[in-house]
Design a protein around this motif. Structure first.
Motif, PDB file in Angstrom:
ATOM      1  N   LEU A   1     -39.689  12.249  13.943  1.00 18.22           N
ATOM      2  CA  LEU A   1     -39.697  13.440  14.777  1.00 18.22           C
ATOM      3  C   LEU A   1     -40.348  14.620  14.067  1.00 18.22           C
ATOM      4  N   GLU A   2     -40.128  14.704  12.768  1.00 22.19           N
ATOM      5  CA  GLU A   2     -40.681  15.821  11.988  1.00 22.19           C
ATOM      6  C   GLU A   2     -42.205  15.832  11.994  1.00 22.19           C
ATOM      7  N   ASP A   3     -42.813  14.670  12.230  1.00 23.34           N
ATOM      8  CA  ASP A   3     -44.277  14.601  12.244  1.00 23.34           C
ATOM      9  C   ASP A   3     -44.888  15.382  13.396  1.00 23.34           C
ATOM     10  N   PHE A   4     -44.073  15.724  14.393  1.00 20.41           N
ATOM     11  CA  PHE A   4     -44.603  16.406  15.572  1.00 20.41           C
ATOM     12  C   PHE A   4     -44.427  17.927  15.489  1.00 20.41           C
ATOM     13  N   HIS A   5     -43.890  18.423  14.375  1.00 18.20           N
ATOM     14  CA  HIS A   5     -43.652  19.861  14.244  1.00 18.20           C
ATOM     15  C   HIS A   5     -44.972  20.627  14.290  1.00 18.20           C
ATOM     16  N   ASP A   6     -45.046  21.578  15.254  1.00 17.04           N
ATOM     17  CA  ASP A   6     -46.225  22.431  15.444  1.00 17.04           C
ATOM     18  C   ASP A   6     -47.510  21.627  15.714  1.00 17.04           C
ATOM     19  N   ILE A   7     -47.356  20.430  16.296  1.00 17.46           N
ATOM     20  CA  ILE A   7     -48.499  19.610  16.703  1.00 17.46           C
ATOM     21  C   ILE A   7     -48.741  19.816  18.199  1.00 17.46           C
ATOM     22  N   ASP A   8     -50.000  19.934  18.607  1.00 18.41           N
ATOM     23  CA  ASP A   8     -50.308  20.051  20.036  1.00 18.41           C
ATOM     24  C   ASP A   8     -49.779  18.822  20.774  1.00 18.41           C
TER      25      ASP A   8
ATOM     26  N   ALA B   1     -32.211  18.494  18.308  1.00 16.76           N
ATOM     27  CA  ALA B   1     -31.266  18.113  17.252  1.00 16.76           C
ATOM     28  C   ALA B   1     -31.934  18.062  15.889  1.00 16.76           C
ATOM     29  N   ALA B   2     -33.214  17.681  15.868  1.00 14.22           N
ATOM     30  CA  ALA B   2     -33.945  17.588  14.593  1.00 14.22           C
ATOM     31  C   ALA B   2     -34.560  18.933  14.191  1.00 14.22           C
ATOM     32  N   GLY B   3     -34.464  19.939  15.061  1.00 16.95           N
ATOM     33  CA  GLY B   3     -35.042  21.253  14.749  1.00 16.95           C
ATOM     34  C   GLY B   3     -36.557  21.238  14.744  1.00 16.95           C
ATOM     35  N   VAL B   4     -37.151  20.388  15.544  1.00 17.77           N
ATOM     36  CA  VAL B   4     -38.611  20.241  15.576  1.00 17.77           C
ATOM     37  C   VAL B   4     -39.167  20.985  16.779  1.00 17.77           C
ATOM     38  N   ASN B   5     -40.206  21.793  16.546  1.00 20.93           N
ATOM     39  CA  ASN B   5     -40.852  22.538  17.616  1.00 20.93           C
ATOM     40  C   ASN B   5     -42.205  21.913  17.944  1.00 20.93           C
ATOM     41  N   ARG B   6     -42.288  21.216  19.071  1.00 25.83           N
ATOM     42  CA  ARG B   6     -43.586  20.710  19.524  1.00 25.83           C
ATOM     43  C   ARG B   6     -44.347  21.844  20.213  1.00 25.83           C
ATOM     44  N   ARG B   7     -45.634  21.862  20.058  1.00 27.64           N
ATOM     45  CA  ARG B   7     -46.448  22.901  20.686  1.00 27.64           C
ATOM     46  C   ARG B   7     -47.010  22.331  21.992  1.00 27.64           C
ATOM     47  N   THR B   8     -46.250  22.517  23.084  1.00 32.29           N
ATOM     48  CA  THR B   8     -46.669  21.962  24.374  1.00 32.29           C
ATOM     49  C   THR B   8     -47.872  22.729  24.897  1.00 32.29           C
ATOM     50  N   VAL B   9     -48.991  22.027  25.038  1.00 31.82           N
ATOM     51  CA  VAL B   9     -50.215  22.661  25.554  1.00 31.82           C
ATOM     52  C   VAL B   9     -50.430  22.328  27.023  1.00 31.82           C
ATOM     53  N   ILE B  10     -49.922  21.185  27.451  1.00 37.65           N
ATOM     54  CA  ILE B  10     -50.042  20.776  28.862  1.00 37.65           C
ATOM     55  C   ILE B  10     -48.775  20.039  29.268  1.00 37.65           C
ATOM     56  N   GLU B  11     -48.314  20.299  30.469  1.00 33.11           N
ATOM     57  CA  GLU B  11     -47.173  19.592  31.044  1.00 33.11           C
ATOM     58  C   GLU B  11     -47.634  18.988  32.371  1.00 33.11           C
ATOM     59  N   THR B  12     -47.388  17.698  32.582  1.00 36.81           N
ATOM     60  CA  THR B  12     -47.853  17.027  33.791  1.00 36.81           C
ATOM     61  C   THR B  12     -46.823  15.990  34.244  1.00 36.81           C
ATOM     62  N   THR B  13     -46.958  15.530  35.489  1.00 35.50           N
ATOM     63  CA  THR B  13     -45.892  14.720  36.084  1.00 35.50           C
ATOM     64  C   THR B  13     -46.042  13.219  35.890  1.00 35.50           C
ATOM     65  N   SER B  14     -47.228  12.734  35.522  1.00 35.24           N
ATOM     66  CA  SER B  14     -47.415  11.284  35.440  1.00 35.24           C
ATOM     67  C   SER B  14     -47.913  10.865  34.069  1.00 35.24           C
ATOM     68  N   ALA B  15     -47.536   9.642  33.671  1.00 36.15           N
ATOM     69  CA  ALA B  15     -47.981   9.109  32.384  1.00 36.15           C
ATOM     70  C   ALA B  15     -49.484   8.909  32.373  1.00 36.15           C
TER      71      ALA B  15
END
Length: 305
Positions: A185-192, A212-226
């Motif tokens: 999970l830590e690998d995604f910290h501040d990653i687009d 829970a892991a205290g990791v902040n992902r940098r969400t650049v796009i949110e969408t409804t389908s895989a």
């Protein structure tokens, strides 16, 4: 007394064979039986169908007119017989399936190919729809089979766990995280990051893990389908965590798939209505789906996820 199918069969056999003896052979019966049925037919119909000459039966003009109509009727009967045989052999049949759009693009194509190879005459109708319409159509017994992500089985139906595997990460080629076989999970910290919609249940589970892991992902796009998520990742806009079925498809399309260090199980349920008359080919389709699910699980294992 009315004309019967037996009268028509005898008449047609005499027209084909040209004699009572030949007609008896065609019908696997005796000459007296053929003569008796012909006499009854002429009496009931009021037609003079044959002239007797030197032991042979010569059709009259009335018989020649009647045989054209009889042949048309027998073509219809033969078609019905062939169709009945085809049903017995699973060469004909129609299946109505409802599922999430995701399954119409991942699980079902391979399963339908397996079904078509074994029963090429079967036609399949697929209705792709989202919840809650999907579950409502299953409750209404509108389809022979359903595929859902929801483990709760709709009322009036029975369910079976068809597929289960963990969510996976997908990366654009050349991304720095590609060097790691397993991502923490830590690998995604501040990653687009390309995220699923906030109401998606799997997105919500992932959010809990990252909080829970205290990791902040940098969400650049949110969408409804895989599928949309993968298209964004393919453009290099970020990385994503998606269901393993879409992950396999993305891997075949050039994206890099990696396993997560935490388990977020993804499950597919096979739903069968209890009160809808079962098609004879539901069983073969269920078998094809199970085979396809096992094959996709083996693919994931082969990719190390």
């Amino acid at each position: 007394m009315n004309l019967t199918i037996r009268h028509i069969e005898v008449f047609r056999a005499i027209m084909v064979a040209g004699s009572v003896t030949g007609a008896a052979r065609l019908l696997f019966t005796s000459q007296p039986t053929v003569s008796r049925e012909l006499a009854r037919m002429e009496q009931v119909s009021g037609l003079n169908l044959f002239e007797r000459e030197a032991g042979r039966l010569l059709p009259t003009a009335q018989a020649l007119l009647l045989i054209d109509e009889v042949e048309r009727a027998f073509v219809g009967l033969e078609r019905i017989e062939r169709f009945a045989q085809a049903i017995r052999n699973f060469e004909q049949g129609r299946l109505a399936i409802t599922c999430l759009p995701l399954f119409s693009q991942t699980l079902l194509p391979g399963a339908c190919k397996r079904l078509h190879r074994a029963h090429p005459g079967v036609s399949v109708s697929i209705t792709a729809q989202e919840s809650p319409l999907l579950e409502e159509s299953l409750v209404a017994q509108q389809h022979d089979l359903g595929l859902t992500e929801v483990e709760q089985v709709p009322r009036g139906a029975v369910g079976e766990l068809l597929f289960s595997a963990d969510m996976v990460c997908v990366l654009p080629p050349g991304h720095p995280l590609q060097a790691k076989p397993v991502l923490a999970l830590e690998d995604f910290h501040d990653i687009d990051f390309i995220n699923l919609a906030s109401l998606d249940t799997y997105r919500q589970q992932l959010d809990q893990h990252f909080r829970a892991a205290g990791v902040n992902r940098r969400t650049v796009i949110e969408t409804t389908s895989a599928a949309s998520v993968c298209a964004m990742v393919r453009q290099g806009l970020g990385v994503a965590i998606i269901n393993p079925l879409s992950g396999l498809e993305a891997g075949q399309g050039g994206l890099i798939m990696r396993r997560l260090s935490v388990s977020v199980p993804y499950r597919v349920m096979l739903i069968l209505p209890e009160h809808r008359p079962a098609s004879a080919v539901v069983g073969p389709l269920c078998d094809a789906l199970r085979e396809q699910a096992r094959a996709m699980a083996a693919q994931l294992a082969g990719n190390g996820v």
